[in-house]
Scaffold this motif. Sequence first.
Motif, short mmCIF file in Angstrom:
data_model
loop_
_atom_site.label_atom_id
_atom_site.label_comp_id
_atom_site.label_asym_id
_atom_site.label_seq_id
_atom_site.Cartn_x
_atom_site.Cartn_y
_atom_site.Cartn_z
N UNK A 1 8.95 -119.16 68.19
CA UNK A 1 9.85 -118.53 67.24
C UNK A 1 11.31 -118.52 67.63
N UNK A 2 11.63 -119.20 68.76
CA UNK A 2 13.04 -119.31 69.20
C UNK A 2 13.68 -117.95 69.44
N UNK A 3 12.87 -116.96 69.84
CA UNK A 3 13.38 -115.64 70.16
C UNK A 3 13.79 -115.64 71.64
N UNK A 4 15.08 -115.50 71.91
CA UNK A 4 15.58 -115.61 73.28
C UNK A 4 15.14 -114.38 74.08
N UNK A 5 14.43 -114.57 75.19
CA UNK A 5 13.82 -113.44 75.90
C UNK A 5 14.83 -112.57 76.64
N UNK A 6 14.53 -111.27 76.68
CA UNK A 6 15.33 -110.34 77.48
C UNK A 6 14.82 -110.26 78.91
N UNK A 7 13.57 -110.62 79.12
CA UNK A 7 13.00 -110.60 80.46
C UNK A 7 13.31 -111.92 81.16
N UNK A 8 14.12 -111.90 82.22
CA UNK A 8 14.53 -113.15 82.86
C UNK A 8 13.38 -113.90 83.54
N UNK A 9 12.22 -113.26 83.67
CA UNK A 9 11.06 -113.93 84.27
C UNK A 9 10.27 -114.75 83.25
N UNK A 10 10.68 -114.70 81.99
CA UNK A 10 9.98 -115.46 80.96
C UNK A 10 10.12 -116.96 81.20
N UNK A 11 9.03 -117.69 81.26
CA UNK A 11 9.11 -119.13 81.53
C UNK A 11 9.70 -119.90 80.35
N UNK A 12 10.38 -120.99 80.67
CA UNK A 12 10.91 -121.88 79.63
C UNK A 12 10.21 -123.24 79.74
N UNK B 1 25.11 -118.67 78.35
CA UNK B 1 26.52 -119.08 78.37
C UNK B 1 27.32 -118.29 77.33
N UNK B 2 26.79 -118.15 76.13
CA UNK B 2 27.48 -117.38 75.09
C UNK B 2 27.68 -115.93 75.54
N UNK B 3 26.67 -115.38 76.21
CA UNK B 3 26.72 -113.97 76.60
C UNK B 3 27.76 -113.71 77.69
N UNK B 4 28.15 -114.76 78.42
CA UNK B 4 29.15 -114.58 79.49
C UNK B 4 30.48 -114.08 78.93
N UNK B 5 30.82 -114.51 77.71
CA UNK B 5 32.10 -114.12 77.11
C UNK B 5 31.92 -113.24 75.88
N UNK C 1 10.65 -127.64 78.33
CA UNK C 1 11.67 -128.62 77.96
C UNK C 1 12.23 -128.33 76.58
N UNK C 2 11.39 -127.77 75.70
CA UNK C 2 11.81 -127.46 74.32
C UNK C 2 12.78 -126.29 74.28
N UNK C 3 12.57 -125.29 75.15
CA UNK C 3 13.31 -124.03 75.02
C UNK C 3 14.39 -123.81 76.08
N UNK C 4 14.36 -124.61 77.14
CA UNK C 4 15.27 -124.35 78.27
C UNK C 4 16.73 -124.39 77.82
N UNK C 5 17.07 -125.38 77.01
CA UNK C 5 18.45 -125.52 76.55
C UNK C 5 18.92 -124.34 75.71
N UNK C 6 18.01 -123.78 74.88
CA UNK C 6 18.36 -122.63 74.06
C UNK C 6 18.69 -121.42 74.93
N UNK C 7 17.87 -121.19 75.95
CA UNK C 7 18.08 -120.04 76.82
C UNK C 7 19.36 -120.21 77.62
N UNK C 8 19.59 -121.41 78.13
CA UNK C 8 20.82 -121.65 78.90
C UNK C 8 22.06 -121.49 78.03
N UNK C 9 21.99 -121.97 76.79
CA UNK C 9 23.13 -121.83 75.87
C UNK C 9 23.41 -120.36 75.58
N UNK C 10 22.35 -119.58 75.33
CA UNK C 10 22.55 -118.16 75.04
C UNK C 10 23.16 -117.44 76.23
#
Length: 346
Positions: free
Chosen positions: A292-303, A316-320, A305-314
């Motif tokens: 469902x493309x729901x970005x996890x709040x728990x940093x231990x959630x596994x990613x 990055x967005x959250x940094x600023x 190949x399909x989802x890794x980029x989404x989590x990394x992008x989010x």
Amino acid sequence: MKPIHRIARTLPLLALLGAGAAQAEPTLYLGMNGGTMERVYADEVLPIFEKANNVKVVIVPGTSSDILAKVQASKDHPQIHVMFLDDGIMYRAISMGLCSKLEDSPQLADIPAKARIKDQAAAVTLGVTGLAYNTRLFQAKGWTAPTSWMDLADPRFKDKVVFQSLPSSTFGLHGFLMFNRIQGGNEGNVEPGFKAWPNTVGPNVLEYIASSAKISEMVQTDEAAVFPLTPTGVTTLQLKGIPVAYAQPKEGAVVLNVAECAIANNDQPALAQKLAAFLLSPEAQGPALEKGDQIPSNPKTPTTDKTRGQVEAMNKYLETAISIDWDQVNQLRPEWNARWSRSIER
């Protein structure tokens, strides 16, 4: 007559067995957004908890405002056990005394402090509000992608901006508050935003919409060029074949987490806390991310190949990303809503 007598004597036992079976599987009610979130939780997440705990979890779908209203209306005998709300509305729920303290658990301990709201709520999924745009229309017009919240006022987009109504939408509120900041205001002073809007963004707005559900059809008809939205919302539209992309404003996006709390005074407090803890776990957030493309709040959630980029992008967005002072906003918002309805959407 004897057979009849024996049957009669077994009826109370059968009734007791039926009652015992009913008691063995209590029902919990979970309030949350409908659509993609509802489907992925119903199909992929909640069955794990139901099987492990011999319990039925029924989703009560609705917007955050809908769910809050339902819980508030029955606060003495709540019908919902756990609810998901946008973070700003969760602050309101807590101030109304509608949430219990989240009990300590290994899952809660994994959630970063910035993803918690006081000691009563925690994010289940992370997000930000930025800008989204109609890629097909932009390509046809030769327009460059938006880079700033002030692009909403760009004359290129006259009658092509779709903006969510401030009284009903967190997206609209976020967009307005960022515009207000650029004009020199802050959450305690929205006069600059209200003063500048009618001669800047206002002329570009084709329609003020109550929710973002209408955006997909307005993009497909090329009525909508640019509008506030989350990266997750953009992904959902893309999966439906809608030609949209996300644009991160240079001034920063606005933090928009979906948080959960266990309802105060509910009739299954132990099970409600157990469900709340489960929903913070990688076991729950993994399928919510994958399906469902729901970005996890728990940093231990596994990613994957399909989802890794989404989590990394989010991340990055959250940094600023900009965090809103929700206690102040919720205190002033009724006044803003009335003024918006009177002077902007009149």
